[in-house]
Design a protein around this motif. Structure first.
Motif, PDB file in Angstrom:
ATOM      1  N   ALA A   7       0.720  -1.511   0.021  1.00 35.73           N
ATOM      2  CA  ALA A   7      -0.170  -0.019  -0.105  1.00 35.73           C
ATOM      3  C   ALA A   7       1.088   1.196   0.250  1.00 35.73           C
ATOM      4  CB  ALA A   7      -0.820   0.210   1.573  1.00 35.73           C
ATOM      5  N   PRO A   8       2.045   1.615   0.710  1.00 36.99           N
ATOM      6  CA  PRO A   8       3.047   2.173   0.866  1.00 36.99           C
ATOM      7  C   PRO A   8       3.519   2.858  -0.458  1.00 36.99           C
ATOM      8  CG  PRO A   8       2.824   1.088   2.842  1.00 36.99           C
ATOM      9  CD  PRO A   8       2.117   0.652   1.865  1.00 36.99           C
ATOM     10  N   ALA A  11       0.971   4.113  -3.158  1.00 37.27           N
ATOM     11  CA  ALA A  11       0.432   5.592  -2.420  1.00 37.27           C
ATOM     12  C   ALA A  11       1.470   6.233  -3.417  1.00 37.27           C
ATOM     13  CB  ALA A  11       0.153   5.597  -0.911  1.00 37.27           C
ATOM     14  N   THR A 115      -7.043   4.237  -7.324  1.00 36.90           N
ATOM     15  CA  THR A 115      -8.793   3.052  -6.396  1.00 36.90           C
ATOM     16  C   THR A 115      -9.064   1.996  -6.574  1.00 36.90           C
ATOM     17  OG1 THR A 115      -8.986   5.544  -7.002  1.00 36.90           O
ATOM     18  CG2 THR A 115     -10.946   4.246  -5.602  1.00 36.90           C
ATOM     19  N   MET A 118      -6.092  -0.067  -4.981  1.00 39.70           N
ATOM     20  CA  MET A 118      -5.956   0.020  -3.843  1.00 39.70           C
ATOM     21  C   MET A 118      -6.245  -0.681  -2.518  1.00 39.70           C
ATOM     22  SD  MET A 118      -3.865   1.539  -1.398  1.00 39.70           S
ATOM     23  CE  MET A 118      -2.656   2.873  -2.163  1.00 39.70           C
ATOM     24  N   LEU A 122      -6.053  -3.625   0.275  1.00 40.73           N
ATOM     25  CA  LEU A 122      -6.196  -3.366   1.195  1.00 40.73           C
ATOM     26  C   LEU A 122      -7.801  -4.064   1.911  1.00 40.73           C
ATOM     27  CD1 LEU A 122      -5.906   0.671   1.892  1.00 40.73           C
ATOM     28  CD2 LEU A 122      -4.095  -1.650   2.692  1.00 40.73           C
ATOM     29  N   THR A 129     -11.040   2.902   4.149  1.00 36.15           N
ATOM     30  CA  THR A 129     -10.085   3.258   4.215  1.00 36.15           C
ATOM     31  C   THR A 129      -9.327   3.647   3.220  1.00 36.15           C
ATOM     32  OG1 THR A 129      -9.989   2.334   6.796  1.00 36.15           O
ATOM     33  CG2 THR A 129      -8.098   2.287   5.227  1.00 36.15           C
ATOM     34  N   ALA A 130      -8.681   2.682   1.966  1.00 33.58           N
ATOM     35  CA  ALA A 130      -8.221   2.655   0.537  1.00 33.58           C
ATOM     36  C   ALA A 130      -8.013   4.355  -0.070  1.00 33.58           C
ATOM     37  CB  ALA A 130      -8.963   1.582  -0.032  1.00 33.58           C
ATOM     38  N   THR A 133      -6.308   7.352   1.906  1.00 34.31           N
ATOM     39  CA  THR A 133      -4.958   6.727   1.517  1.00 34.31           C
ATOM     40  C   THR A 133      -5.097   7.329  -0.394  1.00 34.31           C
ATOM     41  OG1 THR A 133      -5.039   4.229   2.844  1.00 34.31           O
ATOM     42  CG2 THR A 133      -3.815   4.925   0.990  1.00 34.31           C
ATOM     43  N   SER A 136      -5.553  11.205   0.268  1.00 37.24           N
ATOM     44  CA  SER A 136      -4.024  11.743   0.738  1.00 37.24           C
ATOM     45  C   SER A 136      -2.955  11.804  -0.557  1.00 37.24           C
ATOM     46  CB  SER A 136      -4.494  11.139   2.311  1.00 37.24           C
ATOM     47  OG  SER A 136      -4.389  10.779   3.279  1.00 37.24           O
ATOM     48  N   ALA A 137      -2.607  10.684  -0.564  1.00 39.68           N
ATOM     49  CA  ALA A 137      -1.445  11.098  -0.914  1.00 39.68           C
ATOM     50  C   ALA A 137      -1.665  11.601  -2.591  1.00 39.68           C
ATOM     51  CB  ALA A 137      -1.114   9.093  -2.571  1.00 39.68           C
ATOM     52  N   ARG A 256     -13.485  12.180   7.647  1.00 42.04           N
ATOM     53  CA  ARG A 256     -13.208  10.825   8.128  1.00 42.04           C
ATOM     54  C   ARG A 256     -14.106  10.316   9.665  1.00 42.04           C
ATOM     55  NH1 ARG A 256      -8.305   6.437   9.541  1.00 42.04           N
ATOM     56  NH2 ARG A 256      -9.686   4.679   9.057  1.00 42.04           N
TER      57      ARG A 256
END
Length: 388
Positions: A7-8, A11, A115, A118, A122, A129-130, A133, A136-137, A256
């Motif tokens: 995931a990181p 992202a 999208t 991710m 996850l 949550t995906a 992420t 945010s990225a 959130r």
């Protein structure tokens, strides 16, 4: 590669794709100077971005369902690298237009495939949550590119090859190769190569809200810097564009905690309010008001509205997330580009400030009408973002 890095790394790839998009924004005035088109030059560059992005969203939004997620994300990184290299080799307005076209296509490929990917990495039970992420990225990327170039210019002085360009050119090819170390999360589906977006039932208001919110961001990125430059404040362009997106990233933890509907309602209030504050700052030549208005619109656009909308369409289309994301971004990028193009034409006819004022009035009227229609036909969703 260890599973916890999947995931990181994805992202980081999405961040880099969107980092390239506004990398050249502080240099718009320099690129447009030789075009003799005035404010229209910048808006034509925005039109080129939409010209690259919209066909990819409309026809290729589900491409990753057919060929897998890896290739679209890697291709988006390559396109961002190619666009930046073009501006290094042949700086100028025509190169800017071509670069923006490539960046638009890359953004469409990465956001739709990324999208869905991710969520698959996850797990479907962590779809929101995906979404957090991804938002945010991409929020950090959209804002970070402009800031990086602004800082580079402040340190290096006037140049058409800032250090931020070199950083992107070094990082993007490496990440494009690393994409293929990420897992295949599902079998490619035997579907048509060209696939139209889908618009899940009940999500129209989220798309309309995205169009409204991102119209303010588009104006802040494209037209407001021209007005700042006219008042000798052009050196603040990178920071203004960064705040136009980064403040929204800071608000995402607050969003959130709200239901999608509550976050959307907050966006309807904050978008026109923020742009009015920004307009007042431009009119009074008061930089603190410009920065405050930028932060307010950012909170609405990339904090509340973006996160709520992406989460909503992802939850409502669990079997077709890539195409549903494409549908959402069709709304968003129509709002992002069309008002900017119209305002650029108005700016050459009436002046920048009157064009901004007309946009503010139209935006407020649209917000009232959309919110009013939404309240008369409330949707069933009252889902809060998951804590995971």
């Amino acid at each position: 590669m260890p599973r916890f890095l999947f995931a990181p790394l994805l992202a980081l790839c999405l961040f880099t794709v969107t980092f390239a998009v506004n990398l050249q924004a502080p240099l718009y005035e320099a690129y447009a100077a030789g075009s003799n088109l005035g404010a229209t030059a910048v808006t034509v560059a925005f039109a080129a971005y939409a010209a690259g992005l919209m066909p990819a969203l409309l026809l290729l939004g589900g491409l990753s369902d057919r060929i897998g997620r890896r290739i679209p994300v890697a291709l988006a990184l390559v396109l961002g690298c190619a666009a930046t290299a073009l501006l290094v080799v042949a700086p100028g307005w025509s190169s800017l237009v071509a670069a923006r076209f490539l960046l638009g296509a890359g953004t469409a490929l990465a956001t739709t495939a990324g999208t869905a990917w991710m969520t698959e990495i996850l797990g479907n039970n962590r779809a929101r949550t995906a979404a957090l992420t991804v938002t945010s990225a991409t929020s950090l990327g959209f804002g970070g590119g402009a800031l990086a170039t602004g800082v580079s210019l402040a340190v290096q002085g006037s140049t058409l090859v800032p250090a931020s360009y070199a950083a992107l050119l070094a990082a993007a090819p490496v990440l494009a190769a690393l994409v293929f170390a990420l897992p295949r999360t599902g079998r490619p589906q035997p579907v048509s190569l060209l696939r139209l977006p889908v618009f899940p039932s009940g999500t129209w208001v989220y798309g309309a809200a995205m169009a409204l919110a991102w119209s303010a961001t588009g104006m802040t990125i494209a037209v407001v810097p021209l007005q700042l430059a006219a008042h000798g404040l052009g050196g603040w362009t990178g920071l203004v564009i960064f705040l136009a997106i980064f403040a929204g990233f800071l608000c995402q933890p607050i969003a959130r905690r709200l239901t999608n509907r509550q976050a959307l309602a907050a966006g309807f209030v904050l978008v026109p309010l923020g742009f009015l504050v920004l307009l007042g700052g431009v009119w009074l030549q008061a930089l603190p008001l410009v920065l405050a208005g930028t932060c307010i619109t950012s909170a609405a656009s990339y904090g509340f509205t973006y996160l709520a909308s992406l989460a909503e369409v992802s939850v409502r289309a669990p079997d077709d997330r890539a195409r549903a994301t494409a549908g959402l971004f069709v709304y968003a990028y129509c709002g992002f580009s069309l008002p900017v193009i119209a305002s650029g034409a108005l700016a050459d006819l009436l002046g920048l400030l009157p064009a901004l004022a007309i946009f503010a009035a139209a935006q407020m009227a649209a917000a009232v009408m959309i919110a009013g229609a939404w309240r008369r036909r409330p949707g069933p969703s009252a889902l809060a973002f998951d804590a995971g």
